[in-house]
Design a protein around this motif. Structure first.
Motif, PDB file in Angstrom:
ATOM      1  N   UNK A  73      -8.807   2.072  -8.566  1.00 31.64           N
ATOM      2  CA  UNK A  73      -8.548   3.511  -8.648  1.00 31.64           C
ATOM      3  C   UNK A  73      -8.499   4.187  -7.280  1.00 31.64           C
ATOM      4  N   UNK A  74      -9.403   3.793  -6.382  1.00 31.75           N
ATOM      5  CA  UNK A  74      -9.516   4.489  -5.101  1.00 31.75           C
ATOM      6  C   UNK A  74      -8.280   4.322  -4.214  1.00 31.75           C
ATOM      7  N   UNK A  75      -7.457   3.304  -4.499  1.00 33.44           N
ATOM      8  CA  UNK A  75      -6.262   3.076  -3.682  1.00 33.44           C
ATOM      9  C   UNK A  75      -5.174   4.118  -3.934  1.00 33.44           C
ATOM     10  N   UNK A  76      -5.362   4.953  -4.955  1.00 36.43           N
ATOM     11  CA  UNK A  76      -4.379   6.006  -5.227  1.00 36.43           C
ATOM     12  C   UNK A  76      -4.480   7.158  -4.235  1.00 36.43           C
ATOM     13  N   UNK A  77      -5.536   7.179  -3.416  1.00 36.47           N
ATOM     14  CA  UNK A  77      -5.697   8.231  -2.405  1.00 36.47           C
ATOM     15  C   UNK A  77      -4.566   8.157  -1.385  1.00 36.47           C
ATOM     16  N   UNK A 118      -5.913  -1.234  13.091  1.00 36.07           N
ATOM     17  CA  UNK A 118      -5.969  -1.291  11.633  1.00 36.07           C
ATOM     18  C   UNK A 118      -6.849  -2.441  11.153  1.00 36.07           C
ATOM     19  N   UNK A 119      -7.529  -2.185  10.040  1.00 33.19           N
ATOM     20  CA  UNK A 119      -8.266  -3.223   9.327  1.00 33.19           C
ATOM     21  C   UNK A 119      -7.451  -3.582   8.094  1.00 33.19           C
ATOM     22  N   UNK A 120      -7.092  -4.852   7.964  1.00 31.59           N
ATOM     23  CA  UNK A 120      -6.332  -5.313   6.806  1.00 31.59           C
ATOM     24  C   UNK A 120      -7.309  -5.819   5.745  1.00 31.59           C
ATOM     25  N   UNK A 148      -3.401   3.378   3.024  1.00 32.57           N
ATOM     26  CA  UNK A 148      -2.103   2.711   3.016  1.00 32.57           C
ATOM     27  C   UNK A 148      -2.201   1.432   2.201  1.00 32.57           C
ATOM     28  N   UNK A 149      -1.240   1.237   1.315  1.00 29.14           N
ATOM     29  CA  UNK A 149      -1.239   0.084   0.418  1.00 29.14           C
ATOM     30  C   UNK A 149       0.110  -0.624   0.487  1.00 29.14           C
ATOM     31  N   UNK A 150       0.076  -1.950   0.530  1.00 27.89           N
ATOM     32  CA  UNK A 150       1.288  -2.758   0.500  1.00 27.89           C
ATOM     33  C   UNK A 150       1.183  -3.701  -0.695  1.00 27.89           C
ATOM     34  N   UNK A 185      -7.270   1.727   7.478  1.00 33.46           N
ATOM     35  CA  UNK A 185      -7.334   0.647   6.496  1.00 33.46           C
ATOM     36  C   UNK A 185      -5.994   0.458   5.795  1.00 33.46           C
ATOM     37  N   UNK A 186      -5.538  -0.781   5.733  1.00 36.23           N
ATOM     38  CA  UNK A 186      -4.323  -1.128   4.991  1.00 36.23           C
ATOM     39  C   UNK A 186      -4.704  -2.213   3.986  1.00 36.23           C
ATOM     40  N   UNK A 187      -4.476  -1.964   2.701  1.00 37.50           N
ATOM     41  CA  UNK A 187      -4.824  -2.919   1.654  1.00 37.50           C
ATOM     42  C   UNK A 187      -3.568  -3.626   1.159  1.00 37.50           C
TER      43      UNK A 187
END
Length: 419
Positions: free
Chosen positions: A41-45, A5-7, A49-51, A30-32
């Motif tokens: 906006x693009x993180x809604x995909x 994973x890329x954080x 993965x979002x934390x 990718x984990x943001x």
């Protein structure tokens, strides 16, 4: 097999999706980590993965990364936003991963400290003073001589930066900065700088290698909003060499040299003068211009560095790429904007993108948030690229109805077609 994973610490409206795509090409998930994922906006995909975490809290970030290590192999940690890049360096050191020197990044992000270090190293910079109040601003502007540039000591995207040509503009902008309207990223401190006049250039560096130089044209003053950018800049070999040498001297003065750096210049009567050094990738459409001009994918090569792989900065070709930003000429309600498909159909146009939709309120702030969209064009020559860009931009139009003023009826503005 554990997934690599890329954080990403925080996202980035323009570059964030490019980081996700580059990571996917390299087989990374990718984990943001973000304090407010809705900001991007693009993180809604669903594929991203979002934390949610307080990205100003280093201990909280260490805790989340440690938790993620139970599921993933963390290949690297990075960011595109300058505000969190020093934090990235601290996380990389904690987890023994490749990353920037956090102390160097912090020094560089404080523009006053940056100028002190550049001056000590003999790097040409504008005359400057650090002001804490309106009295300081007035006194230092008199010492340097009008016109001067006022800017926050810490900030990005030209936010709060203004050319002050007379005492009235000086007082007006000082009041704006200190009167509660400007959002400060640190304690309120104002840089008062000599206005270095001349053509503007931006230098892209990875590690200690100068990749290229861009020429930047701004919208009319008093603000510094980029209107057009040409890559590479039309420079002689001697001019390019001089800019490259000073750029590398900036890295030595600031303790930089790992990963990406952007150095900004004015070519004045006394030669190149450094306006500022940014310890990060250049934002906006710059990575696309570099790829179109030279075939170098800055985002992918940066991610390779972050995960400890070998990067490749060799040029595949040599073209000219240029961006024209679409800028409103008034505040009001955007009635319509069109011509996207017509402009995109012009041969040599690489991308046309609108950032706003009809019925959007347009309130100019004099920084990067004023941009309504862009057109990118490319060809083997400068003259041809400029001609393609003009043809495409001429096909785009919009109309803005000014906000009604007290006692006046709302009137529709005539359609506006940029030059």
């Amino acid at each position: 097999m554990t997934r690599r994973a890329l954080i990403m610490i925080e996202g980035h409206r323009r570059l964030g999706p490019l980081f996700v795509e580059a990571a996917q090409r390299l087989g990374l998930h990718t984990i943001t980590l973000s304090a407010d994922p809705a900001h991007y906006d693009y993180l809604s995909s669903e594929s991203i993965e979002v934390v949610r975490v307080d990205t100003n809290n280093l201990d909280a970030l260490i805790h989340e990364c440690s938790r993620l290590r139970a599921t993933y192999e963390i290949a690297g940690i990075t960011a595109a936003e300058e505000e969190v890049y020093a934090t990235v360096g601290k996380l990389c050191r904690h987890f023994d991963l490749p990353g920037p020197n956090p102390a160097s990044v912090e020094r560089c992000c404080d523009k006053f400290v940056q100028r002190q270090l550049l001056a000590e190293a003999g790097v040409p910079i504008p005359a400057y003073r650090l002001a804490a109040n309106a009295t300081d601003v007035e006194r230092y502007a008199a010492e340097i001589g009008l016109p001067v540039v006022l800017k926050p000591a810490v900030g990005t995207g030209s936010s709060g930066v203004r050319l002050c040509r007379n005492v009235d503009e000086l007082a007006e902008h000082t009041t704006f900065l200190l009167g509660g309207k400007h959002i400060w990223l640190s304690s309120p401190r104002i840089l008062v700088e000599e206005f270095a006049q001349g053509p503007y250039y931006g230098v892209d560096i990875m590690g200690n290698e100068v990749i290229g130089v861009a020429a930047v044209d701004f919208a009319p003053p008093p603000h510094f909003v980029g209107r057009e950018c040409i890559y590479p800049a039309p420079l002689t070999d001697d001019e390019h060499k001089r800019i490259a040498e000073i750029s590398l001297s900036c890295l030595r003065a600031l303790g930089l040299g790992w990963g990406p750096t952007n150095v900004q210049f004015r070519w004045t009567k006394r030669g190149p003068v450094v306006i500022e050094v940014n310890p990060r990738l250049t934002g906006g459409t710059n990575p696309q211009r570099v790829q179109l001009a030279y075939g170098i994918d800055l985002i992918t090569e940066h991610v390779k560095l972050v995960i400890g792989d070998d990067w490749d900065l060799r040029r595949r070709h040599s073209h000219t790429a240029a961006t024209r930003h679409l800028l409103p000429d008034r505040d009001g309600i955007l009635d319509w904007i069109d011509g996207e498909s017509r402009a995109a159909a012009v041969p040599g146009v690489a991308e046309v993108k609108f950032y706003v939709e009809p019925k959007t309120p347009i309130v100019r702030k004099g920084d990067y948030t004023d941009l309504m969209g862009h057109v990118i064009a490319t060809s083997p020559s400068l003259a041809e690229t400029e001609a393609i860009l003009r043809r495409a931009v001429d096909l785009i139009g919009w109309s803005i109805t000014p906000f009604p003023t007290p006692g006046e009826r709302e009137q529709s503005a005539a359609p506006h077609f940029p030059d």
